[in-house]
Enzyme design. Structure first.
Site, PDB file in Angstrom:
ATOM      1  N   THR A 147      17.304  -2.805  21.606  1.00 17.35           N
ATOM      2  CA  THR A 147      17.136  -4.193  21.178  1.00 17.35           C
ATOM      3  C   THR A 147      16.629  -4.244  19.746  1.00 17.35           C
ATOM      4  O   THR A 147      16.010  -3.305  19.286  1.00 17.35           O
ATOM      5  CB  THR A 147      16.132  -4.953  22.072  1.00 17.35           C
ATOM      6  OG1 THR A 147      16.595  -4.896  23.406  1.00 17.35           O
ATOM      7  CG2 THR A 147      15.958  -6.405  21.688  1.00 17.35           C
TER       8      THR A 147
ATOM      9  N   SER B 249      13.381 -10.278  29.087  1.00 26.99           N
ATOM     10  CA  SER B 249      12.003 -10.316  28.589  1.00 26.99           C
ATOM     11  C   SER B 249      11.958 -10.655  27.110  1.00 26.99           C
ATOM     12  O   SER B 249      10.881 -10.664  26.520  1.00 26.99           O
ATOM     13  CB  SER B 249      11.346  -8.948  28.763  1.00 26.99           C
ATOM     14  OG  SER B 249      11.317  -8.598  30.112  1.00 26.99           O
TER      15      SER B 249
ATOM     16  N   GLY C 200      11.824  -3.704  23.284  1.00 27.79           N
ATOM     17  CA  GLY C 200      10.930  -2.955  24.169  1.00 27.79           C
ATOM     18  C   GLY C 200      10.959  -3.352  25.633  1.00 27.79           C
ATOM     19  O   GLY C 200       9.978  -3.137  26.338  1.00 27.79           O
TER      20      GLY C 200
HETATM   21  N1  GLU Z   1      17.557  -6.080  28.229  1.00 23.32           N
HETATM   22  C1  GLU Z   1      16.185  -6.315  27.856  1.00 23.32           C
HETATM   23  C2  GLU Z   1      15.807  -7.747  28.116  1.00 23.32           C
HETATM   24  O1  GLU Z   1      16.593  -8.613  27.960  1.00 23.32           O
HETATM   25  C3  GLU Z   1      15.942  -6.018  26.421  1.00 23.32           C
HETATM   26  C4  GLU Z   1      16.188  -4.588  26.136  1.00 23.32           C
HETATM   27  C5  GLU Z   1      15.012  -3.904  25.591  1.00 23.32           C
HETATM   28  O2  GLU Z   1      14.411  -4.316  24.605  1.00 23.32           O
HETATM   29  O3  GLU Z   1      14.667  -2.908  26.142  1.00 23.32           O
HETATM   30  O4  GLU Z   1      14.712  -8.012  28.458  1.00 23.32           O
END
Ligand code: GLU
Length: 572
Positions: A399, A462, A482
């Site tokens: 991300t 998140s 993260g």
């Molecule tokens: N897929 C994660 C989310 O939407 C974000 C990915 C990450 O930062 O690890 O919360």
């Protein structure tokens, strides 16, 4: 936290870089101060593209989309047109809005789609497959943002990204390491290996110029046809084919399960504009991303809990103890009540009510409640609370977060992703971009969970792109990668800045800890080594474990911009 890896730019005023340029990372500074607009991202080329866009008279949305187009090329394992994200926008008139570019599950997806022989797939089997790919939302987000709030066309905004894809960018150590962590799967997929591996099957060496002509071609097509060039026609066809029948080589040494995404699913995608979450915090307004992200509601609930302590603590250790406990209770509620609002009645106003925060605060003692996970509360009882009316006015992860502001007071806080580093590992043949594995963000092993998979549904996120205002004027904007630590990173930076007397750069570089309703708190080594950690352990009963992966054992490469006066900016 990666203070040294942030690229910042300012468009006017003294181009002062108040920070050091990390060796081997040209163009990157930890902080910069100036006027007229600013951009902060993890990549120097992307930040430059944003600044250039602002210089040419573009607004913050134009600059953000332009920079995002570059990040999609230079940070292809963390972001790009094969994924999704959330954009929070503060307009010059003071309104705050959000665009939900979260991926959607294919119509045929079922709560048990990730089950085989009665048991859920392992994370890696679920991830490296066609099943984990949701319909990407990034191109629709860019288009919506430009259409409603920008001044530029998508065609122009995509030019710098297309140019970097065509001409190439230099592979650095982070890029090498991120490739290396995926080699075992990338070498199963010829379209992925061709771009990201050397012919001997190892990652591209540090210093190599990496060109991605297929991605340049994809950008060109989108530039020419608009979002229809992505959500229909040959790109959509190639995406659906890659998801349904993963294009693995004959010598692949893993099983790549077929997915369900069809061209109809892709054609039906939309990135809706949604109300932001808002909580008041010590005279500030904190605006965030609502469901399907849990970012705004969880940061907001924790802030509401913490606002009841004045001051936050008698000393730093007590303040941090309360931060960890507020985070613990808010995560219990996040786990129980956050999912796609189109599929589950999310009690958002209850979660963000002062009365619910007071209930949760009353459970916090001077000792960590870490005997086991704490239970979720009952936010629904608080949904009629009159105090609510204005609350909603309006494993190794990847991300990236981008913050941009312009001279007119428009601010963009944008977090986008393809979920894990390298997404699902499948480069769409002929088009150069990796597909996401966002659907592993569903609670795919619990078919009865509010966040279980379903056709058309968006997995809970998140991501917490955040903008803070005071009396309607921008104060700062921030966000982080993260996974679920995004929430605690954003929360901790806000507390360090507003309660613990740190400047924004200090708040970003302060060692971080992340309590997410676990029996221990994960923390950076520097946090564990600090004197407060001893007090947190001895006086408040906390137990810490080192953040993983190890190295870097860091939590969240946050970026932020701090707006003061007429956009004097300071970022880290
Ligand atoms: N897929 C994660 C989310 O939407 C974000 C990915 C990450 O930062 O690890 O919360």
């Amino acid at each position: 936290m990666l203070a040294g890896a942030i690229a910042l730019g300012l468009i006017a005023g003294p181009p002062v870089a108040a920070g050091k340029t990390p060796p081997g990372e040209p163009g990157k500074v930890a902080t910069a101060v100036g006027t007229g607009g600013a951009a902060a991202s993890v990549d120097a080329l992307a930040t430059e593209a944003a600044i250039e866009s602002l210089r040419k008279g573009g607004n913050a949305v134009d600059a953000a989309v332009t920079a995002a187009g570059v990040l999609g090329v230079t940070e292809p394992f963390s972001s790009g047109i094969g994924g999704g994200g959330f954009m929070v926008i503060r307009t010059p008139g003071g309104e705050v809005t959000t665009i939900d570019g979260r991926e959607t599950a294919p119509a045929a997806m079922q709560p048990t789609s990730f089950f085989e022989s009665g048991a859920p797939l392992s994370f890696d089997a679920a991830r490296y497959s066609g099943l984990s790919a949701g319909v990407p939302g990034t191109v629709a987000t860019w288009d919506e943002a430009l259409d409603r709030y920008g001044t530029d066309s998508l065609r122009r905004a995509l030019k710098p990204g297309a140019k970097v894809a065509r001409k190439g960018f230099q592979v650095d150590q982070t890029f090498f390491d991120q490739t290396e962590s995926n080699v075992d799967y990338f070498d199963d997929v010829p379209s992925t290996a061709e771009i990201y591996l050397d012919p001997d099957g190892t990652p591209r060496d540090v210093g190599t110029m990496l060109r991605n002509r297929d991605m340049a071609r994809a950008y060109k097509r989108i530039a020419k046809h608009g979002p229809r060039g992505f959500y229909g026609g040959p790109i959509a066809g190639a995406m659906a084919a890659a998801a349904q029948d993963p294009p693995v080589g004959e010598d692949a040494d893993h099983v790549w399960r077929p997915g369900l995404m069809t061209e109809q699913d892709i054609g039906a995608y939309a990135a809706p504009e949604r109300e932001p979450t808002r909580v008041g915090y010590r005279g500030l307004d904190v605006w965030g991303m609502g469901p399907p992200s849990s970012g705004g509601s969880t940061v907001g609930e924790a802030l509401n809990i913490l606002e009841g302590y004045e001051p936050l603590g008698a000393d730093r250790a007590q303040a941090l103890h309360r931060f960890l406990e507020a985070s613990r209770y808010s995560f219990a509620d996040r786990g129980a009540y956050l999912a796609d609002p189109g599929y589950f009645d999310v009690p958002l106003s209850g979660l963000l009510s002062d009365s619910f925060a007071a209930e949760r605060r009353s459970l916090i003692t001077d000792q960590a409640a870490d005997a086991g996970p704490v239970e979720a509360g009952e936010p629904r009882d608080n949904e009629g609370d009159p105090a609510l009316v204005n609350t909603t006015e309006t494993p190794g992860k990847s991300t990236t977060h981008l913050t941009v502001s312009d001279r007119h007071g428009m601010v963009v806080s944008y977090t986008f992703t393809i979920e894990s580093i390298g997404g699902n590992g499948i480069v769409v043949p002929g088009w150069g971009f990796l597909l996401n594995n966002e659907l592993t963000d569903f609670d795919y092993s619990d078919p009865a969970h509010p966040n279980a998979p379903a056709g058309g549904k968006r997995p809970r996120s998140s991501m917490a792109p955040t903008i803070v205002t005071r009396d309607g004027e921008p104060v700062l904007a921030l966000g982080s990668p993260g996974g679920s630590t995004i929430i605690t990173t954003v929360l901790q930076i806000l507390l360090e800045r507003f309660d613990l007397a740190k400047t924004l750069p200090e708040a970003i570089t302060a060692p971080r800890a992340s309590q997410r309703n676990g029996t221990t708190t994960s923390a950076e080594p520097a946090f564990i080594a600090a004197p407060e950690a001893r007090l947190l352990q001895d006086r408040h009963g906390h137990a810490f474990t080192r953040a993983t992966p190890d190295p870097p054992a860091e939590i969240g490469a946050a970026t932020a911009a701090n707006a003061r006066l007429v956009f004097a900016l300071e970022s880290a």
